[in-house]
Design a protein around this motif. Structure first.
Motif, short mmCIF file in Angstrom:
data_model
loop_
_atom_site.label_atom_id
_atom_site.label_comp_id
_atom_site.label_asym_id
_atom_site.label_seq_id
_atom_site.Cartn_x
_atom_site.Cartn_y
_atom_site.Cartn_z
N ASP A 319 0.83 -1.20 0.00
CA ASP A 319 0.00 0.00 0.00
C ASP A 319 0.87 1.25 0.00
O ASP A 319 0.67 2.18 -0.81
N LEU A 320 1.83 1.29 0.93
CA LEU A 320 2.68 2.47 1.05
C LEU A 320 3.59 2.64 -0.16
O LEU A 320 3.91 3.76 -0.56
N GLY A 321 4.01 1.53 -0.76
CA GLY A 321 4.83 1.61 -1.97
C GLY A 321 4.10 2.28 -3.11
O GLY A 321 4.65 3.14 -3.81
N PHE A 322 2.84 1.89 -3.31
CA PHE A 322 2.03 2.49 -4.37
C PHE A 322 1.76 3.97 -4.09
O PHE A 322 1.87 4.82 -4.98
N ILE A 323 1.42 4.28 -2.83
CA ILE A 323 1.19 5.67 -2.46
C ILE A 323 2.45 6.50 -2.67
O ILE A 323 2.39 7.63 -3.19
N ALA A 324 3.61 5.94 -2.30
CA ALA A 324 4.87 6.67 -2.45
C ALA A 324 5.19 6.95 -3.91
O ALA A 324 5.66 8.05 -4.26
N LEU A 325 4.93 5.98 -4.78
CA LEU A 325 5.19 6.19 -6.21
C LEU A 325 4.34 7.33 -6.76
O LEU A 325 4.83 8.19 -7.49
N LEU A 326 3.05 7.32 -6.44
CA LEU A 326 2.17 8.39 -6.93
C LEU A 326 2.59 9.74 -6.35
O LEU A 326 2.54 10.77 -7.04
N PHE A 327 3.01 9.75 -5.08
CA PHE A 327 3.45 10.99 -4.46
C PHE A 327 4.72 11.51 -5.14
O PHE A 327 4.85 12.71 -5.42
N LEU A 328 5.66 10.61 -5.42
CA LEU A 328 6.90 11.01 -6.09
C LEU A 328 6.63 11.53 -7.50
O LEU A 328 7.25 12.50 -7.96
N ILE A 329 5.70 10.88 -8.20
CA ILE A 329 5.36 11.33 -9.55
C ILE A 329 4.79 12.74 -9.51
O ILE A 329 5.17 13.61 -10.31
N SER A 330 3.88 12.99 -8.58
CA SER A 330 3.23 14.31 -8.51
C SER A 330 4.20 15.39 -8.07
O SER A 330 4.26 16.48 -8.67
N THR A 331 4.97 15.12 -7.01
CA THR A 331 5.87 16.16 -6.50
C THR A 331 7.02 16.44 -7.47
O THR A 331 7.40 17.60 -7.67
N SER A 332 7.58 15.40 -8.07
CA SER A 332 8.67 15.62 -9.03
C SER A 332 8.16 16.32 -10.28
O SER A 332 8.87 17.15 -10.88
N GLY A 333 6.91 16.00 -10.68
CA GLY A 333 6.33 16.67 -11.84
C GLY A 333 6.10 18.15 -11.59
O GLY A 333 6.39 19.00 -12.46
N LEU A 334 5.59 18.48 -10.39
CA LEU A 334 5.37 19.89 -10.05
C LEU A 334 6.71 20.63 -9.92
O LEU A 334 6.84 21.78 -10.38
N ALA A 335 7.70 19.98 -9.31
CA ALA A 335 9.03 20.60 -9.18
C ALA A 335 9.67 20.82 -10.54
O ALA A 335 10.32 21.85 -10.79
N LEU A 336 9.47 19.87 -11.42
CA LEU A 336 10.01 19.99 -12.78
C LEU A 336 9.39 21.16 -13.51
O LEU A 336 10.08 21.90 -14.24
N TRP A 337 8.09 21.33 -13.33
CA TRP A 337 7.40 22.46 -13.97
C TRP A 337 7.94 23.80 -13.44
O TRP A 337 8.22 24.71 -14.22
#
Length: 396
Positions: A319-337
């Motif tokens: 559960d936490l692994g999946f949540i962490a992946l989605l969190f990393l995708i969103s935060t890294s995407g926003l930081a990249l922008w």
């Protein structure tokens, strides 16, 4: 007339005879536990209005593996029945529906995984693996840019394709994504084929499909059956879990829509990324990214704090692994922008691409599957409830 306690005792005492599977049907230990609990619940029926599990339960006198798999994936693990049950631990009957259902759900993901040899990945797809896979893939991309001399080049900042050509990204991600979709589809198809005969066997109708879609999009059964919400670490009702699920689900869908629309822009209209405001891909992606970030942060917090009795602790790393992946995708995407025009763009792009690739790789063998299996069960429930009740039709 017998008391309710006497009826429950009779149900437990006769389970091995009246409600046991036929000699040709072999229950696993987890399936046996759900069978035992559902037999008790079928005699009590106090929770009949809580969610779809209990009305579906009352249409059955026996719970064979297909029935158990179907009911387990109908369960949304809200915990309302556990808190309401007079036979929950420490009672000797030890009725814990959410926990028993959670264990069988994990079993179904493994059982229907395609190819079968990769089913064991569900047991290893934890938080550490997800983060390690993300960082490993990101490091590989960083080394590639470093060897090419483009990792920290301010002159190339502002355009992702200066670092990784479009066709290269498509060649890297498309095969993995298509395999993930195919593997997950094969798994859910096997699940659907098994539970269809156990749920009346009737075909899909428009009304049933519309009801199931509404239940999925609204997350109807995360309201505890009374609109007050789920239980987390105590007896207090809260809608926080449902709201964070909504933010996560719709945030993910908005990000996916932004990527899909960007693909259409690129190939049909020759409009090459990156896109800026007020373009639709940028609007969808930014709103989706913020929503996904908030939703996953909230779900992670609730998951850590939740009462262990309300789920299967062995699944918490997944559960936490999946949540962490989605969190990393969103935060890294926003930081990249935000840092797209700076030399840091290369590192952030590698981190974002590593997280996305890790999600694709683990997609068929991680928590993402639960939404697809649950949707299939909700559709079968919407179909089944429109058919005559076999128990009433038989005069029982």
């Amino acid at each position: 007339m017998k008391s309710l306690q006497a009826l429950i005792n009779d149900a437990c005492n006769t389970e091995l005879h009246a409600h046991s599977p036929s000699p040709t049907v072999h229950h696993t230990r987890n399936e046996q536990e759900v069978d035992r609990i559902m037999t008790i619940c079928n005699a009590c029926r106090y929770c009949e209005g809580f969610c779809a599990v209990f009305p579906a339960m009352t249409r059955r006198l026996m719970f064979e593996p297909a029935d158990v798999h179907y009911l387990a994936n109908l369960c949304h693990n809200c915990g309302a029945c556990l808190h309401a049950c007079q036979y929950a631990p420490p009672h000797e009957f030890a009725v814990n529906v959410p926990q028993a259902m959670a264990k069988v759900r994990a079993q179904t993901y493994t059982q229907y995984a395609w190819p079968k040899s990769l089913g064991k990945l569900y047991e290893r797809n934890g938080l550490v693996m997800s983060i390690a896979l993300t960082l490993g893939l990101a490091l590989f991309l960083i080394l590639a840019l470093a060897l090419n001399g483009t990792l920290w080049d301010a002159a190339l900042a502002g355009d992702f394709y200066n670092l990784f050509p479009h066709n290269l990204l498509v060649g890297m991600f498309a095969p993995v994504f298509l395999f993930a979709v195919f593997a997950l589809g094969k798994g859910v198809h096997g699940f659907w084929v098994e539970i269809t005969p156990a749920t009346s066997g009737a075909p899909v109708s428009r009304t049933a499909a519309a009801e199931a879609t509404h239940s999925v999009l609204k997350l109807k059964y995360l309201d505890g059956g009374h609109g007050k919400g789920c239980h987390n670490e105590d007896d207090a009702y809260t809608l926080s879990r449902r709201r964070f699920h909504h933010l996560t689900f719709y945030g993910f869908m908005l990000c996916f829509a932004a990527t899909s629309l960007g693909t259409i822009y690129h190939y049909l209209f020759d409009m090459v990324a990156p896109y800026d405001f007020p373009s639709l891909p940028k609007l969808l992606g930014s709103v989706g990214g913020v929503s996904l970030c908030i939703g996953t942060a909230g779900l992670g917090y609730l998951n850590v704090r939740r009462d262990p009795a309300q789920g299967d602790q062995q699944q918490k790393p997944m559960d936490l692994g999946f949540i962490a992946l989605l969190f990393l995708i969103s935060t890294s995407g926003l930081a990249l922008w935000l840092a797209r025009a700076t030399p840091a763009m290369g590192v952030l792009l590698c981190l974002h691409l590593g997280a996305v690739m890790a999600l694709f790789v683990t997609l068929p063998y991680g928590k993402f599957a639960h939404g697809i299996f649950r949707s299939a069960s909700l559709l079968r429930y919407a179909i089944e409830k429109r058919q005559p009740n076999p128990i009433r039709a038989g005069g029982d």
